[in-house]
Design a protein around this motif. Structure first.
Motif, PDB file in Angstrom:
ATOM      1  N   THR A 159      -2.813   1.236   5.560  1.00  0.00           N
ATOM      2  CA  THR A 159      -3.825   0.595   6.404  1.00  0.00           C
ATOM      3  C   THR A 159      -4.677  -0.373   5.585  1.00  0.00           C
ATOM      4  N   ALA A 160      -5.105   0.079   4.405  1.00  0.00           N
ATOM      5  CA  ALA A 160      -5.891  -0.795   3.531  1.00  0.00           C
ATOM      6  C   ALA A 160      -5.082  -2.017   3.123  1.00  0.00           C
ATOM      7  N   GLY A 161      -3.792  -1.805   2.857  1.00  0.00           N
ATOM      8  CA  GLY A 161      -2.934  -2.929   2.500  1.00  0.00           C
ATOM      9  C   GLY A 161      -2.800  -3.920   3.638  1.00  0.00           C
ATOM     10  N   ALA A 162      -2.687  -3.415   4.868  1.00  0.00           N
ATOM     11  CA  ALA A 162      -2.562  -4.297   6.027  1.00  0.00           C
ATOM     12  C   ALA A 162      -3.833  -5.114   6.232  1.00  0.00           C
ATOM     13  N   VAL A 163      -5.002  -4.472   6.042  1.00  0.00           N
ATOM     14  CA  VAL A 163      -6.269  -5.181   6.188  1.00  0.00           C
ATOM     15  C   VAL A 163      -6.389  -6.270   5.120  1.00  0.00           C
ATOM     16  N   THR A 164      -5.992  -5.933   3.890  1.00  0.00           N
ATOM     17  CA  THR A 164      -6.005  -6.928   2.820  1.00  0.00           C
ATOM     18  C   THR A 164      -5.062  -8.084   3.143  1.00  0.00           C
ATOM     19  N   GLY A 165      -3.873  -7.752   3.679  1.00  0.00           N
ATOM     20  CA  GLY A 165      -2.926  -8.791   4.073  1.00  0.00           C
ATOM     21  C   GLY A 165      -3.486  -9.690   5.154  1.00  0.00           C
ATOM     22  N   GLY A 225       0.818  -1.215   0.000  1.00  0.00           N
ATOM     23  CA  GLY A 225       0.000   0.000   0.000  1.00  0.00           C
ATOM     24  C   GLY A 225       0.846   1.257   0.000  1.00  0.00           C
ATOM     25  N   TRP A 226       1.918   1.258   0.768  1.00  0.00           N
ATOM     26  CA  TRP A 226       2.832   2.420   0.818  1.00  0.00           C
ATOM     27  C   TRP A 226       3.507   2.634  -0.537  1.00  0.00           C
ATOM     28  N   LEU A 227       3.954   1.550  -1.172  1.00  0.00           N
ATOM     29  CA  LEU A 227       4.603   1.664  -2.482  1.00  0.00           C
ATOM     30  C   LEU A 227       3.629   2.133  -3.560  1.00  0.00           C
ATOM     31  N   VAL A 228       2.381   1.680  -3.481  1.00  0.00           N
ATOM     32  CA  VAL A 228       1.383   2.135  -4.445  1.00  0.00           C
ATOM     33  C   VAL A 228       1.184   3.642  -4.328  1.00  0.00           C
TER      34      VAL A 228
END
Length: 241
Positions: free
Chosen positions: A76-82, A41-44
């Motif tokens: 945060t969205a990336g972490a939830v997806t993970g 998410g951060w890289l995106v």
């Protein structure tokens, strides 16, 4: 991976051994997936910020939309997806319940029970756990990431026959189109299965479904580097409860 082995007494007094991933391993799976998701998410976000500075770059509309999202939300969205992917990975892990009268395998929400009298031998083939029937057929073949030593010890303690290698490994022959000696219809199934294996992204469901079709014809198949090897056996009755 580590194995958590829990033992308790059933109402009849027989011992039940449960083999599954340890709590620590499970937590590590979740943490890794969440960290990877947050990193993606951060890289995106960084990529979107960079693309909007390049008028000639493609995907300007989506990049501007992503760049407009407040910075903390993408990780945060990336972490939830993970976390969601970690739950899926955990759901797909094999759980083994052993007693002196049956083997119960649970994977992907599906539970399969095998009476002890139906299990001739058990062995590990690569990362797959295999239960053999007395007719030489495979009762089941399941992906298994549990420690092989502990799995072998558990089956041995419950007086199942554990084999270090497949007792029928010398009977396998490599499949080529129109191989003689196969039951009617088996060549067609093996051809369809080979096509699935050779696809860039082979359909796991198709490969395993076709394995079941071959089993009904009295054919055992194993895969090595997208090559199929087969042997036949005299089919007996079902052994799943």
């Amino acid at each position: 991976m580590n194995v958590h082995e829990g033992t308790k007494r059933e109402s009849q007094g027989s011992r039940l051994t449960v083999l599954r991933q340890s709590t620590l391993s499970t937590v590590c799976i979740y943490v890794v997936f969440m960290l990877v998701g947050a990193g993606v998410g951060w890289l995106v976000g960084l990529l979107a910020d960079w693309l909007v500075t390049l008028p000639w770059a493609p995907l300007q509309g989506p990049a501007e939309l992503v760049a407009s999202i407040p910075a903390p939300w993408l990780p945060t969205a990336g972490a939830v997806t993970g976390l969601a992917l970690g739950l899926v990975a955990q759901h797909e892990q094999l759980v083994i319940r052993l007693s002196y009268d049956r083997v119960v395998l649970t994977c992907k929400g599906r539970e399969r029970k095998f009476p002890r009298d139906a299990v001739a031998a058990v062995f590990r083939d690569g990362k797959q756990l295999v239960l053999l029937g007395h007719d030489g057929g495979e009762l089941t073949r399941q992906e298994c990431d549990l420690d092989v030593g502990r799995v072998a010890d558990a089956f041995t303690v419950h007086n199942y026959v554990w084999a270090d290698v497949d007792p029928h490994q010398d009977e396998f022959r490599r499949w080529v189109p129109d191989t003689p000696g196969l039951p009617e219809g088996a060549n067609a199934i093996l051809k369809a299965r080979q096509e699935s294996l050779e696809k860039k992204g082979p359909s796991h469901a198709d490969v395993w479904e076709l394995r079941g079709e071959l089993d009904r014809l009295g054919v055992v198949v194993r895969d090595e580097k997208r090559r199929q090897y087969w042997r036949t056996f005299q089919k007996s009755g079902p052994a799943v409860e």
